[in-house]
Design an enzyme around this catalytic site. Sequence first.
Site, PDB file in Angstrom:
ATOM      1  N   ASN A  49      -0.170  35.902  11.576  1.00 40.68           N
ATOM      2  CA  ASN A  49      -0.679  35.397  10.301  1.00 40.68           C
ATOM      3  C   ASN A  49      -2.198  35.418  10.291  1.00 40.68           C
ATOM      4  O   ASN A  49      -2.839  35.064  11.276  1.00 40.68           O
ATOM      5  CB  ASN A  49      -0.181  33.970  10.047  1.00 40.68           C
ATOM      6  CG  ASN A  49       1.321  33.908   9.866  1.00 40.68           C
ATOM      7  OD1 ASN A  49       2.038  33.324  10.658  1.00 40.68           O
ATOM      8  ND2 ASN A  49       1.807  34.560   8.829  1.00 40.68           N
ATOM      9  N   HIS A  80      -8.532  28.387   4.091  1.00 38.92           N
ATOM     10  CA  HIS A  80      -9.760  27.725   4.542  1.00 38.92           C
ATOM     11  C   HIS A  80     -10.798  27.737   3.427  1.00 38.92           C
ATOM     12  O   HIS A  80     -10.811  28.637   2.582  1.00 38.92           O
ATOM     13  CB  HIS A  80     -10.306  28.405   5.802  1.00 38.92           C
ATOM     14  CG  HIS A  80      -9.525  28.064   7.031  1.00 38.92           C
ATOM     15  ND1 HIS A  80     -10.046  27.374   8.089  1.00 38.92           N
ATOM     16  CD2 HIS A  80      -8.225  28.300   7.340  1.00 38.92           C
ATOM     17  CE1 HIS A  80      -9.109  27.205   9.012  1.00 38.92           C
ATOM     18  NE2 HIS A  80      -7.993  27.762   8.576  1.00 38.92           N
ATOM     19  N   ASP A  93       1.354  23.971  12.879  1.00 38.24           N
ATOM     20  CA  ASP A  93       0.389  24.159  11.785  1.00 38.24           C
ATOM     21  C   ASP A  93       0.712  23.148  10.672  1.00 38.24           C
ATOM     22  O   ASP A  93       0.585  23.445   9.482  1.00 38.24           O
ATOM     23  CB  ASP A  93       0.452  25.604  11.259  1.00 38.24           C
ATOM     24  CG  ASP A  93      -0.800  26.027  10.498  1.00 38.24           C
ATOM     25  OD1 ASP A  93      -1.803  25.289  10.548  1.00 38.24           O
ATOM     26  OD2 ASP A  93      -0.766  27.087   9.846  1.00 38.24           O
TER      27      ASP A  93
HETATM   28 ZN   LIG Z   1      -4.897  29.198  10.200  1.00 33.54          ZN
END
Ligand SMILES: [Zn+2]
Length: 382
Positions: free
Chosen positions: A221, A145, A274
Amino acid sequence: MTEPRLHAVVGDHVFDGAAVHERAAVIIHGTRIAQVVPQADLPRTISVKALPEGAWLAPGFIDLQVNGGGDLLFNDQPTIEGACTIAAAHRKFGTTGLLPTLMTDSHEKMRLALRTASALVGREPGVLGIHLEGPYLSPEKPGVHDARHIRRPTADDISMLTAPRNGVLLLTLAPEVVPPGFIAQLVAAGVCVSLGHSMASYRQTRAAMAEGLRGFTHLFNAMRPLASREPGPIAQALESTDAWYGLIVDGAHVDPAMLRLALRGLGRPLLVTDAMPPVGGSRSSFTLHGEDITVWDGRCLTDEGTLAGSVLDMATAVKNCIRLLGMPLPDALRLASANPATSIGFEHMLGRLVPGYRADLVAFDPNDMTVLATWVAGNGDY
Ligand SMILES: [Zn+2]
C-alpha cells in the site's frame, strides 16, 4: 521489599512462540515468566488462573502501527492520556505492546509525541515507544496524510530525532526524498527506519537498505508497485533476508493472493492493524485533519472512497491469516508477536513465553479468536 508475586496460568494449549505445549502452565514471577511446565508438575501451593476448556495461551500481540483506538486519534491527542486510552482499547483484542503512530504532522506535534512516548516507556508497559509515519514522504503517495505537512528533513529534525529517548522510535519515510546519509545517521542513533508512502526505485531502496533501512510499512500500500522492468521496493523487501514488512490483513487493503506472495519472501512478515479511532470505541466515524471518515463495510473511507487506515484489531488479523491465507494458527501467532518483537530489537524480552521474558500473554478461544484475557508485565486483565 516484598517478594514479587508468583502465580500461574493454565490452559489446554500453550504456544510459547516456537512450540505448542498441551495441558501446560505458565508460571509468572512478578513481571516476568519463570517457567512453562506440564500442569501435572505445578506446585500445589501456587495460585492458579485456569482458562476455559479448549483455550489457547500465547505471547501477547505486538502492533507497530496504531493510529488510534477507543474513539481517539493519536494525532489529535499525542499525550500520555491519549496513548494510554489507545493502548487500553487495543488490549481488549490481545495487544500487549504497541507503538502509537503519529501520521505526518507539524514539527511541534512531532516533538510533543516524542516527549509523550519517552515519558510513558517504563510507566505504561503496553507502550513500547512511538512510530512516526512521515512527514518525509513522497508527494506522489500521500494516502490520507496531510499534504500541507509533507516535507524534507531539516537540521532541526535531525537533532530532534537523534536526541536521547526511552523506548523504540520507528520512522517511516520515503528514501528518495531524504538526503544521502540521512538514514545512516538515524540508524546510528538507534532509530528503526522503514520505507513507506514512497516511489523509490529498486536501486534507491537497495541504497537505503545499505544505510540500514530494514522495514517496509504496510507493504504494497502507498508504494511503487511491482513491475517487470522496475521492481521497486516490494521486490527488494521480498528478496532481502534482513527485511521486515508490515501487512494489513483485513481483506480490504491487499488482495489475499498478494499477501500469500509476501509470505513466500525471504524476510520477516508481521501483522499491523493501521488502526483508527473506532477500534475498541463506540463511534463509527471520526475526523482526520478536518475530513470526515466513515466506517463502511469494515473499511474506513473518505468521502472520495480512499482507504483511511483500518478498523482492524490484532485478534481479527490473526483470524484473517487463517481464513484468508490458510496459515496454521501458530504461524499466524508468530506474525503477531515474535516477528514484530524481533523487528524492533525486543527479541530478547518479548514475543515468546520463555524464562526471563516479560510476562505479556493473551488467552483466546481459537474458534473465533475471542480474547479471554491478557497479561501485560504480569498484570492480568480478565
Ligand atoms: Zn500509511
